[in-house]
Design an enzyme around this catalytic site. Structure first.
Site, PDB file in Angstrom:
ATOM      1  N   LYS A  24     -11.739  -9.140   3.370  1.00  0.00           N
ATOM      2  CA  LYS A  24     -12.503  -8.190   4.192  1.00  0.00           C
ATOM      3  C   LYS A  24     -12.842  -6.945   3.386  1.00  0.00           C
ATOM      4  O   LYS A  24     -13.982  -6.454   3.395  1.00  0.00           O
ATOM      5  CB  LYS A  24     -11.676  -7.784   5.414  1.00  0.00           C
ATOM      6  CG  LYS A  24     -12.192  -6.545   6.125  1.00  0.00           C
ATOM      7  CD  LYS A  24     -11.182  -5.961   7.114  1.00  0.00           C
ATOM      8  CE  LYS A  24     -10.122  -5.130   6.447  1.00  0.00           C
ATOM      9  NZ  LYS A  24      -9.251  -4.408   7.392  1.00  0.00           N
ATOM     10  N   ARG A  29     -16.965  -3.637   1.060  1.00  0.00           N
ATOM     11  CA  ARG A  29     -17.375  -2.735  -0.032  1.00  0.00           C
ATOM     12  C   ARG A  29     -18.592  -3.291  -0.756  1.00  0.00           C
ATOM     13  O   ARG A  29     -19.535  -2.567  -1.100  1.00  0.00           O
ATOM     14  CB  ARG A  29     -16.226  -2.548  -1.033  1.00  0.00           C
ATOM     15  CG  ARG A  29     -15.169  -1.575  -0.553  1.00  0.00           C
ATOM     16  CD  ARG A  29     -13.934  -1.669  -1.448  1.00  0.00           C
ATOM     17  NE  ARG A  29     -12.937  -0.675  -1.079  1.00  0.00           N
ATOM     18  CZ  ARG A  29     -12.198  -0.723   0.042  1.00  0.00           C
ATOM     19  NH1 ARG A  29     -12.377  -1.707   0.913  1.00  0.00           N
ATOM     20  NH2 ARG A  29     -11.296   0.215   0.289  1.00  0.00           N
ATOM     21  N   ARG A 121      -9.692   5.950  17.183  1.00  0.00           N
ATOM     22  CA  ARG A 121      -9.252   5.905  15.781  1.00  0.00           C
ATOM     23  C   ARG A 121      -9.716   7.173  15.051  1.00  0.00           C
ATOM     24  O   ARG A 121     -10.804   7.700  15.311  1.00  0.00           O
ATOM     25  CB  ARG A 121      -9.787   4.642  15.088  1.00  0.00           C
ATOM     26  CG  ARG A 121      -9.247   3.360  15.711  1.00  0.00           C
ATOM     27  CD  ARG A 121      -9.507   2.139  14.853  1.00  0.00           C
ATOM     28  NE  ARG A 121      -8.747   2.169  13.612  1.00  0.00           N
ATOM     29  CZ  ARG A 121      -8.805   1.236  12.676  1.00  0.00           C
ATOM     30  NH1 ARG A 121      -9.613   0.198  12.836  1.00  0.00           N
ATOM     31  NH2 ARG A 121      -8.091   1.337  11.571  1.00  0.00           N
ATOM     32  N   SER A 164      -6.040   8.082   6.858  1.00  0.00           N
ATOM     33  CA  SER A 164      -6.625   6.823   6.388  1.00  0.00           C
ATOM     34  C   SER A 164      -7.265   6.985   5.021  1.00  0.00           C
ATOM     35  O   SER A 164      -8.065   7.899   4.800  1.00  0.00           O
ATOM     36  CB  SER A 164      -7.696   6.341   7.377  1.00  0.00           C
ATOM     37  OG  SER A 164      -8.363   5.212   6.851  1.00  0.00           O
ATOM     38  N   SER A 165      -6.945   6.048   4.136  1.00  0.00           N
ATOM     39  CA  SER A 165      -7.582   6.028   2.817  1.00  0.00           C
ATOM     40  C   SER A 165      -9.083   5.772   2.939  1.00  0.00           C
ATOM     41  O   SER A 165      -9.858   6.095   2.033  1.00  0.00           O
ATOM     42  CB  SER A 165      -6.965   4.919   1.970  1.00  0.00           C
ATOM     43  OG  SER A 165      -7.229   3.648   2.557  1.00  0.00           O
ATOM     44  N   SER A 193      -2.267   3.814   1.702  1.00  0.00           N
ATOM     45  CA  SER A 193      -3.099   2.680   1.249  1.00  0.00           C
ATOM     46  C   SER A 193      -3.883   3.000  -0.026  1.00  0.00           C
ATOM     47  O   SER A 193      -5.067   2.648  -0.148  1.00  0.00           O
ATOM     48  CB  SER A 193      -4.077   2.261   2.368  1.00  0.00           C
ATOM     49  OG  SER A 193      -3.423   2.093   3.587  1.00  0.00           O
ATOM     50  N   GLU A 308      -1.072  -2.456   5.991  1.00  0.00           N
ATOM     51  CA  GLU A 308      -1.640  -3.563   6.779  1.00  0.00           C
ATOM     52  C   GLU A 308      -0.751  -4.803   6.735  1.00  0.00           C
ATOM     53  O   GLU A 308      -0.968  -5.737   7.504  1.00  0.00           O
ATOM     54  CB  GLU A 308      -3.090  -3.873   6.364  1.00  0.00           C
ATOM     55  CG  GLU A 308      -3.251  -4.399   4.979  1.00  0.00           C
ATOM     56  CD  GLU A 308      -4.709  -4.686   4.574  1.00  0.00           C
ATOM     57  OE1 GLU A 308      -5.647  -4.328   5.302  1.00  0.00           O
ATOM     58  OE2 GLU A 308      -4.890  -5.279   3.501  1.00  0.00           O
ATOM     59  N   ARG A 380      -3.767  -8.403  13.612  1.00  0.00           N
ATOM     60  CA  ARG A 380      -2.470  -8.594  12.934  1.00  0.00           C
ATOM     61  C   ARG A 380      -1.302  -8.642  13.925  1.00  0.00           C
ATOM     62  O   ARG A 380      -0.248  -9.195  13.619  1.00  0.00           O
ATOM     63  CB  ARG A 380      -2.271  -7.536  11.848  1.00  0.00           C
ATOM     64  CG  ARG A 380      -3.344  -7.627  10.765  1.00  0.00           C
ATOM     65  CD  ARG A 380      -2.998  -6.921   9.494  1.00  0.00           C
ATOM     66  NE  ARG A 380      -4.210  -6.588   8.757  1.00  0.00           N
ATOM     67  CZ  ARG A 380      -4.911  -7.439   7.998  1.00  0.00           C
ATOM     68  NH1 ARG A 380      -4.525  -8.688   7.868  1.00  0.00           N
ATOM     69  NH2 ARG A 380      -6.007  -7.027   7.371  1.00  0.00           N
ATOM     70  N   LYS A 405     -11.440 -10.903  14.088  1.00  0.00           N
ATOM     71  CA  LYS A 405     -11.824  -9.659  13.401  1.00  0.00           C
ATOM     72  C   LYS A 405     -11.886  -9.887  11.891  1.00  0.00           C
ATOM     73  O   LYS A 405     -12.769  -9.362  11.216  1.00  0.00           O
ATOM     74  CB  LYS A 405     -10.805  -8.562  13.735  1.00  0.00           C
ATOM     75  CG  LYS A 405     -11.103  -7.194  13.132  1.00  0.00           C
ATOM     76  CD  LYS A 405     -10.111  -6.152  13.644  1.00  0.00           C
ATOM     77  CE  LYS A 405     -10.501  -4.734  13.254  1.00  0.00           C
ATOM     78  NZ  LYS A 405     -10.289  -4.386  11.845  1.00  0.00           N
TER      79      LYS A 405
HETATM   80  O1  LIG Z   1     -10.442   0.295   2.804  1.00  0.00           O
HETATM   81  C1  LIG Z   1     -10.015  -0.745   3.300  1.00  0.00           C
HETATM   82  O2  LIG Z   1     -10.602  -1.837   3.151  1.00  0.00           O
HETATM   83  C2  LIG Z   1      -8.764  -0.695   4.081  1.00  0.00           C
HETATM   84  C3  LIG Z   1      -7.929   0.380   3.932  1.00  0.00           C
HETATM   85  C4  LIG Z   1      -6.642   0.492   4.666  1.00  0.00           C
HETATM   86  O3  LIG Z   1      -6.845   1.427   5.717  1.00  0.00           O
HETATM   87  P1  LIG Z   1      -5.866   2.694   5.986  1.00  0.00           P
HETATM   88  O4  LIG Z   1      -5.905   3.569   4.794  1.00  0.00           O
HETATM   89  O5  LIG Z   1      -6.478   3.307   7.197  1.00  0.00           O
HETATM   90  O6  LIG Z   1      -4.505   2.114   6.221  1.00  0.00           O
HETATM   91  C5  LIG Z   1      -6.197  -0.839   5.230  1.00  0.00           C
HETATM   92  O7  LIG Z   1      -5.090  -0.675   6.088  1.00  0.00           O
HETATM   93  C6  LIG Z   1      -7.346  -1.507   5.955  1.00  0.00           C
HETATM   94  O8  LIG Z   1      -6.936  -2.740   6.510  1.00  0.00           O
HETATM   95  C7  LIG Z   1      -8.465  -1.815   4.975  1.00  0.00           C
HETATM   96  C1  LIG Z   2      -6.121  -1.514   9.445  1.00  0.00           C
HETATM   97  C2  LIG Z   2      -6.892  -2.618   9.407  1.00  0.00           C
HETATM   98  O1  LIG Z   2      -8.239  -2.666   9.617  1.00  0.00           O
HETATM   99  P1  LIG Z   2      -9.425  -1.608   9.568  1.00  0.00           P
HETATM  100  O2  LIG Z   2     -10.258  -2.009   8.394  1.00  0.00           O
HETATM  101  O3  LIG Z   2     -10.152  -1.797  10.867  1.00  0.00           O
HETATM  102  O4  LIG Z   2      -8.817  -0.237   9.430  1.00  0.00           O
HETATM  103  C3  LIG Z   2      -6.284  -3.936   9.144  1.00  0.00           C
HETATM  104  O5  LIG Z   2      -7.067  -4.897   8.934  1.00  0.00           O
HETATM  105  O6  LIG Z   2      -5.050  -4.079   9.142  1.00  0.00           O
END
Ligand SMILES: O=C(O)C1=C[C@@H](OP(=O)(O)O)[C@@H](O)[C@H](O)C1
Ligand SMILES: C=C(OP(=O)(O)O)C(=O)O
Length: 422
Positions: A24, A29, A121, A164-165, A193, A308, A380, A405
């Site tokens: 994903k 990206r 969120r 969140s990253s 993350s 995650e 999850r 998802k």
């Molecule tokens: O950039 C991404 O693809 C993701 C970053 C992370 O988010 P967070 O930094 O909000 O945990 C991860 O948990 C999410 O499933 C996917």
């Molecule tokens: C946090 C997650 O998803 P999202 O990309 O929606 O933040 C995830 O897939 O665990």
């Protein structure tokens, strides 16, 4: 009422080879970079699931052409970005955080909304940062509206990305197209993350973009063209974890083919985690094979970088031989649902003993019994219920379809894993 999915109990040790669909994080990206690139891109073996279809839908609504290739690939042809458009974010963090900067580069009015929980969120910091970079945005959370000017000045911005990253990744991905590029500085509690930001940086560099991340908590992206992509998407290592967990939980052996030997995916950390739990973990040319132990060890883990993976690890911890502690994941309260509360509630309902701490969970294994396992629209959470059901008869997972998802056919993959030899 949502249908209940009787989680199958493993008849014995699970032995299977399980091919896992594309990542994903890489797919979304790649779609963003391809949409902003200097020519048509090819993405081979992309993930086709709700989150990535939503991303494709968002980009199409802004004028980008995304077509199916004969081999399941996606052909992405950039175009002048323009509204008016309505972007449905679903519950996808990547869509709600990666697309607003693109909308700011488009011309016209672009509105954003999503699933009911998506409105809760964290997002405000991204919209504030974009305003500081020159965007015109009405609103601080979903639903909101971007009044795109067809260009964005960019420049330096400070953001608190402790929630969140993706706040950082979203700004960096579009930044080569900002007039001045961007300098993003994080100020606040540590960013979770981080491997996901490293993935963003590495994919930008692979597309010829100059990124400087030498200074801690600071990322500089130079303005300039994004080279068109020709990319093979890796399997999604985080989505592979429930299947590997099936081997760990039943003393079986599961192989995921195509596991990369080098990757920026955070999910790669599952190798070390399962080894700590007592599994044998072997990465060969055939893929990753996990062979489960007779009994799972308890663990004390900081999952800040790989939040995650928490639902998978929590499910296994509930089946282990002692008290486990999962730390560093306070930010999971802002994921698809409050995952710490959801895991505590659902495990407790099945007879488990779980405590929430400020930044994680303490899980004390107890004999578990069947019951309804709520998913909270969280893919999850649903897969965590499936893992527990392998060992606990009578687990009924509510809304298993929510796994769509990020996995197009989780129930089918799970049945195939349980039904057949490798
Ligand atoms: O950039 C991404 O693809 C993701 C970053 C992370 O988010 P967070 O930094 O909000 O945990 C991860 O948990 C999410 O499933 C996917
Ligand atoms: C946090 C997650 O998803 P999202 O990309 O929606 O933040 C995830 O897939 O665990």
């Amino acid at each position: 009422m949502t249908q209940l999915w009787p989680a199958p109990v493993a008849a014995g040790a699970v032995r299977a080879t399980v091919p896992v669909p594309g990542s994903k994080s890489i797919t979304n990206r790649a779609l963003v970079l391809a949409a902003l690139a200097d020519g048509p891109s090819t993405l081979r073996a992309p993930l086709r699931s709700r989150d990535t279809e939503l991303m494709a839908g968002a980009l199409r609504s802004l004028g980008v052409a995304i077509q199916d290739g004969p081999d399941g690939s996606w052909q992405v042809t950039p175009a002048a970005l323009r509204g008016p458009a309505e972007v449905d974010c679903g519950l996808a963090g990547t869509v709600m955080r990666f697309v607003p900067p693109i909308a700011a580069l488009a011309s016209g009015r672009i509105t954003f909304d999503g699933d009911p929980h998506a409105r809760k969120r964290p997002l405000g910091a991204v919209l504030d940062a974009l305003r500081a970079l020159g965007a015109d945005i009405d609103g601080d959370a979903l639903p909101f509206q971007v009044n795109g000017a067809g260009k964005l000045p960019g420049g330096a911005v400070t953001i608190d990305a402790s929630a969140s990253s993706q706040f950082v990744s979203g700004l960096l991905l579009s930044a080569p197209r900002f007039e001045q590029g961007v300098v993003v500085r994080h100020a606040g509690e540590p960013v979770p993350s981080l491997p996901h930001i490293e993935m963003t940086v590495s994919m930008l560099r692979a597309a010829g973009v100059e990124v400087d991340d030498q200074e801690p908590d600071t990322w500089r992206v130079a303005p300039g063209p994004i080279r068109a992509l020709d990319l093979d998407v890796e399997p999604d290592l985080s989505n592979a974890t429930p299947f590997l967990a099936a081997a760990a939980a039943t003393g079986g052996a599961v192989t995921v083919p195509g596991w990369p030997t080098r990757t920026t995916q955070a999910g790669d950390a599952i190798r070390d985690i399962l080894a700590q739990m007592g599994a044998q973990v072997e990465l060969t040319g055939d893929g990753l094979t996990v062979t489960g132990p007779a009994e799972l060890n308890a663990v004390d883990l900081d999952l800040h970088d790989v939040g995650e993976l928490t639902p998978t690890v929590a499910a296994l911890a509930a089946l282990a031989t002692g008290r486990s502690r999962l730390r560093g994941v306070a930010h999971l309260r802002g994921h698809e649902t409050d995952r710490l509360a959801a895991l505590q509630t659902e495990l407790t309902k099945l007879g488990g003993a779980v405590e929430q701490t400020e930044d994680g969970l303490v899980i004390e294994p107890r004999p578990l019994h069947g019951g309804n396992w709520h998913s909270y629209a969280d893919h999850r959470m649903a897969t965590a219920g499936a893992i527990l059901g392998l060992r606990v008869p009578g687990v009924l997972v509510e809304d298993i379809a929510t796994t769509g998802k990020t996995i197009p056919d989780f129930p089918g993959m799970w049945a195939a894993m349980l039904g057949g030899d490798a």
